[in-house]
Design a protein around this motif. Structure first.
Motif, PDB file in Angstrom:
ATOM      1  N   ALA A   1     -22.777  19.138  30.966  1.00 17.07           N
ATOM      2  CA  ALA A   1     -22.822  19.665  32.337  1.00 17.07           C
ATOM      3  C   ALA A   1     -23.081  18.547  33.339  1.00 17.07           C
ATOM      4  N   ALA A   2     -23.945  17.611  32.968  1.00 16.55           N
ATOM      5  CA  ALA A   2     -24.227  16.412  33.790  1.00 16.55           C
ATOM      6  C   ALA A   2     -24.411  16.752  35.273  1.00 16.55           C
ATOM      7  N   GLY A   3     -25.272  17.719  35.549  1.00 19.26           N
ATOM      8  CA  GLY A   3     -25.592  18.031  36.940  1.00 19.26           C
ATOM      9  C   GLY A   3     -24.704  19.092  37.568  1.00 19.26           C
ATOM     10  N   ARG A   4     -23.537  19.342  36.930  1.00 21.53           N
ATOM     11  CA  ARG A   4     -22.646  20.377  37.478  1.00 21.53           C
ATOM     12  C   ARG A   4     -23.196  21.766  37.125  1.00 21.53           C
ATOM     13  N   PRO A   5     -22.681  22.830  37.765  1.00 25.62           N
ATOM     14  CA  PRO A   5     -23.085  24.176  37.322  1.00 25.62           C
ATOM     15  C   PRO A   5     -22.714  24.368  35.845  1.00 25.62           C
ATOM     16  N   LEU A   6     -23.544  25.126  35.136  1.00 23.15           N
ATOM     17  CA  LEU A   6     -23.382  25.279  33.685  1.00 23.15           C
ATOM     18  C   LEU A   6     -22.011  25.844  33.297  1.00 23.15           C
ATOM     19  N   VAL A   7     -21.483  26.752  34.134  1.00 22.74           N
ATOM     20  CA  VAL A   7     -20.186  27.369  33.789  1.00 22.74           C
ATOM     21  C   VAL A   7     -19.036  26.360  33.813  1.00 22.74           C
ATOM     22  N   GLU A   8     -19.260  25.214  34.448  1.00 19.53           N
ATOM     23  CA  GLU A   8     -18.193  24.200  34.502  1.00 19.53           C
ATOM     24  C   GLU A   8     -18.308  23.205  33.350  1.00 19.53           C
ATOM     25  N   ALA A   9     -19.361  23.327  32.574  1.00 15.87           N
ATOM     26  CA  ALA A   9     -19.573  22.393  31.461  1.00 15.87           C
ATOM     27  C   ALA A   9     -18.540  22.644  30.366  1.00 15.87           C
ATOM     28  N   PRO A  10     -18.021  21.567  29.759  1.00 11.29           N
ATOM     29  CA  PRO A  10     -17.108  21.767  28.624  1.00 11.29           C
ATOM     30  C   PRO A  10     -17.902  22.279  27.411  1.00 11.29           C
ATOM     31  N   TYR A  11     -17.492  23.416  26.878  1.00 12.94           N
ATOM     32  CA  TYR A  11     -18.272  24.003  25.777  1.00 12.94           C
ATOM     33  C   TYR A  11     -17.442  24.337  24.544  1.00 12.94           C
ATOM     34  N   VAL A  12     -16.135  24.442  24.724  1.00 13.19           N
ATOM     35  CA  VAL A  12     -15.295  24.918  23.614  1.00 13.19           C
ATOM     36  C   VAL A  12     -15.383  24.004  22.390  1.00 13.19           C
ATOM     37  N   GLY A  13     -15.239  22.688  22.637  1.00 10.14           N
ATOM     38  CA  GLY A  13     -15.287  21.733  21.521  1.00 10.14           C
ATOM     39  C   GLY A  13     -16.618  21.801  20.793  1.00 10.14           C
ATOM     40  N   ALA A  14     -17.720  21.783  21.573  1.00  6.48           N
ATOM     41  CA  ALA A  14     -19.064  21.816  20.970  1.00  6.48           C
ATOM     42  C   ALA A  14     -19.264  23.105  20.177  1.00  6.48           C
ATOM     43  N   MET A  15     -18.766  24.210  20.735  1.00  6.35           N
ATOM     44  CA  MET A  15     -18.935  25.504  20.049  1.00  6.35           C
ATOM     45  C   MET A  15     -18.174  25.511  18.728  1.00  6.35           C
ATOM     46  N   LEU A  16     -16.919  25.081  18.770  1.00  8.04           N
ATOM     47  CA  LEU A  16     -16.111  25.093  17.546  1.00  8.04           C
ATOM     48  C   LEU A  16     -16.684  24.163  16.489  1.00  8.04           C
ATOM     49  N   TRP A  17     -17.123  22.966  16.909  1.00  6.78           N
ATOM     50  CA  TRP A  17     -17.666  22.003  15.936  1.00  6.78           C
ATOM     51  C   TRP A  17     -18.975  22.495  15.314  1.00  6.78           C
ATOM     52  N   THR A  18     -19.843  23.102  16.138  1.00  2.11           N
ATOM     53  CA  THR A  18     -21.119  23.563  15.568  1.00  2.11           C
ATOM     54  C   THR A  18     -20.921  24.803  14.680  1.00  2.11           C
ATOM     55  N   ILE A  19     -19.920  25.632  15.024  1.00  2.00           N
ATOM     56  CA  ILE A  19     -19.608  26.779  14.139  1.00  2.00           C
ATOM     57  C   ILE A  19     -19.076  26.254  12.804  1.00  2.00           C
ATOM     58  N   LEU A  20     -18.176  25.257  12.896  1.00  2.00           N
ATOM     59  CA  LEU A  20     -17.620  24.657  11.677  1.00  2.00           C
ATOM     60  C   LEU A  20     -18.732  24.017  10.841  1.00  2.00           C
ATOM     61  N   PHE A  21     -19.652  23.331  11.540  1.00  2.00           N
ATOM     62  CA  PHE A  21     -20.801  22.720  10.847  1.00  2.00           C
ATOM     63  C   PHE A  21     -21.598  23.793  10.099  1.00  2.00           C
ATOM     64  N   GLY A  22     -21.833  24.912  10.758  1.00  2.00           N
ATOM     65  CA  GLY A  22     -22.612  25.992  10.147  1.00  2.00           C
ATOM     66  C   GLY A  22     -21.938  26.534   8.894  1.00  2.00           C
ATOM     67  N   ILE A  23     -20.617  26.719   8.970  1.00  2.37           N
ATOM     68  CA  ILE A  23     -19.881  27.256   7.812  1.00  2.37           C
ATOM     69  C   ILE A  23     -19.929  26.259   6.650  1.00  2.37           C
ATOM     70  N   VAL A  24     -19.619  24.990   6.954  1.00  7.57           N
ATOM     71  CA  VAL A  24     -19.595  23.968   5.898  1.00  7.57           C
ATOM     72  C   VAL A  24     -20.994  23.769   5.305  1.00  7.57           C
ATOM     73  N   ALA A  25     -22.007  23.676   6.181  1.00  6.58           N
ATOM     74  CA  ALA A  25     -23.384  23.469   5.701  1.00  6.58           C
ATOM     75  C   ALA A  25     -23.842  24.658   4.843  1.00  6.58           C
ATOM     76  N   GLY A  26     -23.443  25.864   5.223  1.00  5.24           N
ATOM     77  CA  GLY A  26     -23.803  27.052   4.433  1.00  5.24           C
ATOM     78  C   GLY A  26     -23.196  26.992   3.038  1.00  5.24           C
ATOM     79  N   ILE A  27     -21.908  26.577   2.970  1.00  4.86           N
ATOM     80  CA  ILE A  27     -21.229  26.475   1.664  1.00  4.86           C
ATOM     81  C   ILE A  27     -21.876  25.373   0.818  1.00  4.86           C
ATOM     82  N   VAL A  28     -22.116  24.209   1.460  1.00  2.00           N
ATOM     83  CA  VAL A  28     -22.703  23.072   0.728  1.00  2.00           C
ATOM     84  C   VAL A  28     -24.102  23.427   0.210  1.00  2.00           C
ATOM     85  N   SER A  29     -24.913  24.104   1.050  1.00  2.00           N
ATOM     86  CA  SER A  29     -26.270  24.460   0.602  1.00  2.00           C
ATOM     87  C   SER A  29     -26.205  25.440  -0.571  1.00  2.00           C
ATOM     88  N   GLY A  30     -25.252  26.364  -0.537  1.00  2.00           N
ATOM     89  CA  GLY A  30     -25.090  27.309  -1.646  1.00  2.00           C
ATOM     90  C   GLY A  30     -24.749  26.589  -2.935  1.00  2.00           C
TER      91      GLY A  30
END
Lengths: 140, 74
Positions: A30-59
């Motif tokens: 966001a870097a000072g901009r309003p939160l709705v203008e912050a780029p979020y799609v990439g971060a969301m997809l990567w952290t979701i992917l991290f969660g799925i992979v980490a869940g499988i690896v921990s299992g």
């Protein structure tokens, strides 16, 4: 500690860590901009992917670590799993209804996506906490 | 979480059986050792099927393994 209890701990921690990383990335973006203008799609997809992979690896990890323990899950584990998931799913419903309400009021996509993501995370955390409580305190 | 009123004598029965290990009993009835511990401690009420399996291992009746208080005791 039962194999499934370890897995509940792991999934709860992964959900919290993944979401914390996402929040930090979005706030930095966001870097000072309003939160709705912050780029979020990439971060969301990567952290979701991290969660799925980490869940499988921990299992796989816990499975290998307890390969000599014999039986890994039984009727109690299945019951606790069902109850935990049932409790956690309440947040999926809350997320769906919240997203629908936001869409009706034509809220920015940012908030619709984020309320859904937050509720998925809360669902995973609540489900894991419920399972751990059932393992620790008993389920009667 | 409300405590169960069902009590059990599994611990005593294990000791009467030459200090049978929890792991051995768990394997015999098809549950994990953690589940057997939970049953012994009264933290988990097993299914009827598992309850019968426990009784069969010790060659006793179900009520010698699990007890439930009479109505006036509740």
């Amino acid at each position: 500690m039962a194999f499934e209890e370890k897995q509940a701990w792991a999934l709860g921690v992964i959900a919290v860590v993944g979401y914390a990383v996402y929040v930090v990335l979005v706030l930095n973006g966001a870097a000072g901009r309003p939160l709705v203008e912050a780029p979020y799609v990439g971060a969301m997809l990567w952290t979701i992917l991290f969660g799925i992979v980490a869940g499988i690896v921990s299992g796989i990890w816990f499975g290998i670590a307890s390969r000599n323990d014999g039986l890994q899950a039984d009727e109690r584990d299945r019951e606790i799993g069902r109850f935990g998931d049932h409790i956690g799913q309440s947040f999926v419903v809350i997320g769906g209804v919240s997203a629908m309400a936001l869409a009706m009021f034509e809220a920015p996509y940012f908030w619709i996506a984020n309320v859904l993501y937050l509720c998925f995370v809360l669902s995973a955390v609540l489900g894991s906490v419920a399972k751990i409580v059932f393992y620790r305190r008993g389920m009667l | 979480m409300k405590p169960t009123k069902v009590t059990n004598s599994i611990r005593a029965l294990r000791f009467a059986r030459g200090e049978m290990k929890q792991a051995d009993l768990a394997a015999a009835i098809g549950v994990t050792r953690q589940t057997l511990i939970a049953i012994e401690q009264g933290k988990y009420s097993p299914s009827l099927e598992v309850a019968f399996k426990i009784a069969r291992v010790f060659e006793v009746s179900l009520e010698e393994v699990f007890q439930y208080p009479e109505e006036e005791e509740l």
